[in-house]
Motif scaffolding. Sequence first.
Motif, short mmCIF file in Angstrom:
data_model
loop_
_atom_site.label_atom_id
_atom_site.label_comp_id
_atom_site.label_asym_id
_atom_site.label_seq_id
_atom_site.Cartn_x
_atom_site.Cartn_y
_atom_site.Cartn_z
N VAL A 56 0.82 -1.21 0.00
CA VAL A 56 0.00 0.00 0.00
C VAL A 56 0.86 1.26 0.00
CG1 VAL A 56 -1.63 1.30 1.43
CG2 VAL A 56 -2.03 -1.09 0.98
N THR A 57 2.00 1.23 0.67
CA THR A 57 2.83 2.43 0.73
C THR A 57 3.83 2.52 -0.42
OG1 THR A 57 4.40 1.33 2.19
CG2 THR A 57 2.65 2.64 3.22
N LEU A 58 3.99 1.46 -1.19
CA LEU A 58 4.99 1.45 -2.25
C LEU A 58 4.82 2.58 -3.28
CD1 LEU A 58 7.46 -0.16 -3.20
CD2 LEU A 58 5.90 -1.48 -4.63
N LEU A 60 3.53 5.57 -2.91
CA LEU A 60 3.91 6.85 -2.31
C LEU A 60 5.41 6.94 -2.08
CD1 LEU A 60 1.08 7.52 0.28
CD2 LEU A 60 1.51 8.69 -1.86
N VAL A 61 6.01 5.85 -1.64
CA VAL A 61 7.46 5.84 -1.42
C VAL A 61 8.18 6.06 -2.74
CG1 VAL A 61 9.40 4.36 -0.75
CG2 VAL A 61 7.36 4.45 0.67
N ALA A 62 7.73 5.41 -3.79
CA ALA A 62 8.36 5.59 -5.11
C ALA A 62 8.20 7.02 -5.61
CB ALA A 62 7.77 4.61 -6.11
N ALA A 63 7.04 7.62 -5.36
CA ALA A 63 6.79 8.98 -5.83
C ALA A 63 7.59 10.01 -5.04
CB ALA A 63 5.30 9.30 -5.75
N LEU A 64 7.76 9.80 -3.76
CA LEU A 64 8.43 10.80 -2.93
C LEU A 64 9.95 10.66 -2.91
CD1 LEU A 64 5.96 10.86 0.09
CD2 LEU A 64 6.20 12.56 -1.72
N PHE A 65 10.45 9.43 -2.95
CA PHE A 65 11.88 9.21 -2.82
C PHE A 65 12.55 8.71 -4.09
CE2 PHE A 65 10.07 8.59 1.44
CZ PHE A 65 10.73 9.61 2.10
N TYR A 66 11.78 8.42 -5.13
CA TYR A 66 12.28 7.91 -6.41
C TYR A 66 13.05 6.60 -6.26
CZ TYR A 66 11.25 12.71 -7.70
OH TYR A 66 10.64 13.92 -7.89
N LEU A 164 -3.62 -11.98 -3.72
CA LEU A 164 -2.39 -11.38 -3.20
C LEU A 164 -1.30 -11.38 -4.24
CD1 LEU A 164 -2.19 -12.68 0.45
CD2 LEU A 164 -2.67 -10.39 -0.34
N LEU A 165 -1.28 -12.41 -5.07
CA LEU A 165 -0.31 -12.45 -6.17
C LEU A 165 -0.56 -11.30 -7.13
CD1 LEU A 165 1.98 -13.92 -7.61
CD2 LEU A 165 0.24 -15.26 -8.79
N CYS A 166 -1.83 -10.96 -7.35
CA CYS A 166 -2.16 -9.80 -8.19
C CYS A 166 -1.62 -8.51 -7.58
CB CYS A 166 -3.66 -9.69 -8.39
SG CYS A 166 -4.36 -11.00 -9.38
N ALA A 167 -1.75 -8.38 -6.27
CA ALA A 167 -1.22 -7.19 -5.59
C ALA A 167 0.29 -7.14 -5.74
CB ALA A 167 -1.62 -7.20 -4.12
N PHE A 168 0.94 -8.29 -5.65
CA PHE A 168 2.38 -8.34 -5.82
C PHE A 168 2.77 -7.90 -7.23
CE2 PHE A 168 6.23 -10.77 -6.96
CZ PHE A 168 7.10 -10.20 -6.07
N LEU A 169 2.03 -8.33 -8.23
CA LEU A 169 2.32 -7.93 -9.61
C LEU A 169 2.09 -6.44 -9.82
CD1 LEU A 169 0.85 -10.98 -11.53
CD2 LEU A 169 3.25 -10.46 -11.06
N ILE A 170 1.07 -5.90 -9.17
CA ILE A 170 0.84 -4.45 -9.25
C ILE A 170 2.01 -3.70 -8.63
CG2 ILE A 170 -0.62 -2.56 -8.41
CD1 ILE A 170 -2.98 -4.55 -8.60
N ALA A 171 2.51 -4.22 -7.51
CA ALA A 171 3.65 -3.58 -6.85
C ALA A 171 4.89 -3.63 -7.74
CB ALA A 171 3.92 -4.25 -5.51
N LEU A 172 5.01 -4.67 -8.55
CA LEU A 172 6.17 -4.77 -9.44
C LEU A 172 6.17 -3.68 -10.51
CD1 LEU A 172 6.68 -8.59 -10.00
CD2 LEU A 172 8.10 -7.00 -8.70
N ILE A 173 5.01 -3.09 -10.78
CA ILE A 173 4.94 -2.00 -11.74
C ILE A 173 5.89 -0.88 -11.34
CG2 ILE A 173 3.44 -0.16 -12.63
CD1 ILE A 173 1.13 -2.15 -12.46
N PHE A 174 6.03 -0.67 -10.03
CA PHE A 174 6.86 0.42 -9.55
C PHE A 174 8.34 0.08 -9.55
CE2 PHE A 174 2.71 1.48 -8.07
CZ PHE A 174 2.65 2.82 -8.39
#
Length: 194
Positions: A56-58, A60-66, A164-174
Motif C-alpha cells: 500500500v505504501t509502495l 507513495l514511497v516511489a513517488a516521494l523518494f524515487y 495477493l499475487l495480483c497485488a504483488f504484480l501491481i507492486a512490481l509495476i513500480f
Amino acid sequence: VFFLLSMALPIQKSYQKMCRERWEKRHRSYGGHRYRPNLKEYLFSKALLALAIQFVTLPLVAALFYEVPVYVFLLNLILLPLFPVMLFIALIGGLINLFLPIPWILLPCHILLYFMEATASISLRFPFARIIVGYPGLSRILIAYLAFFLLSGSLQKKFQPHKLLCAFLIALIFLLPLSPAKRVDMLDCGQGLA
C-alpha cells in the motif's frame, strides 16, 4: 493512515476470518470452545499485514523518494511488534513524568528507538537494499491505488491467495523504470572563482 485502514487491515482481518471459519467447520461438535489462532496462523497474519503495508505504501514511497526499499518487509516483521510496547512505555512514562519528573523512566523507549534506527541503517548496507525507480507518474500511482482498493474490497469478502499475487504484480509495476536510461545527468558544484 487512510490506506492502512481501508486496504491493509481488511486483508489481515479477512485472513483471520477465514482461519476462524475453517476452525469452526472442523470443530462444530465441540461446545463452549472458542477459536484461538495457532502460532503459524498468528505469524502468517502478522506477515500478511506487513506485506500489505509494504504494497500500500509502495506507490507513495516511489513517488516521494524515487526509490523502493527492498528489505522493508523483513524490517516490518521485526519492528512492527515493538511499536505497541514502545507506545505503552511512552504513554505510561509520560503520565508519570507529569507528576514526578523521572527522566530515566523513558529510557526503554530511547533504547527501542535507537534499535529501530540501527536496524534500518544496517539494512541499507545490504546489497540491492534500494532500487532506483524514478518518479512513477501520477497515472501509475492512481492505477495502482485503484487496483489495490478493488483487490482489498474483494479480499474482504473472502480471502483468496491468488489475489495477493495480483497485488504483488501491481507492486512490481513500480520496480520497472518507465524507459531505459539513455542520459546521464551531472551537477557541477564549483568552489568559486579560480
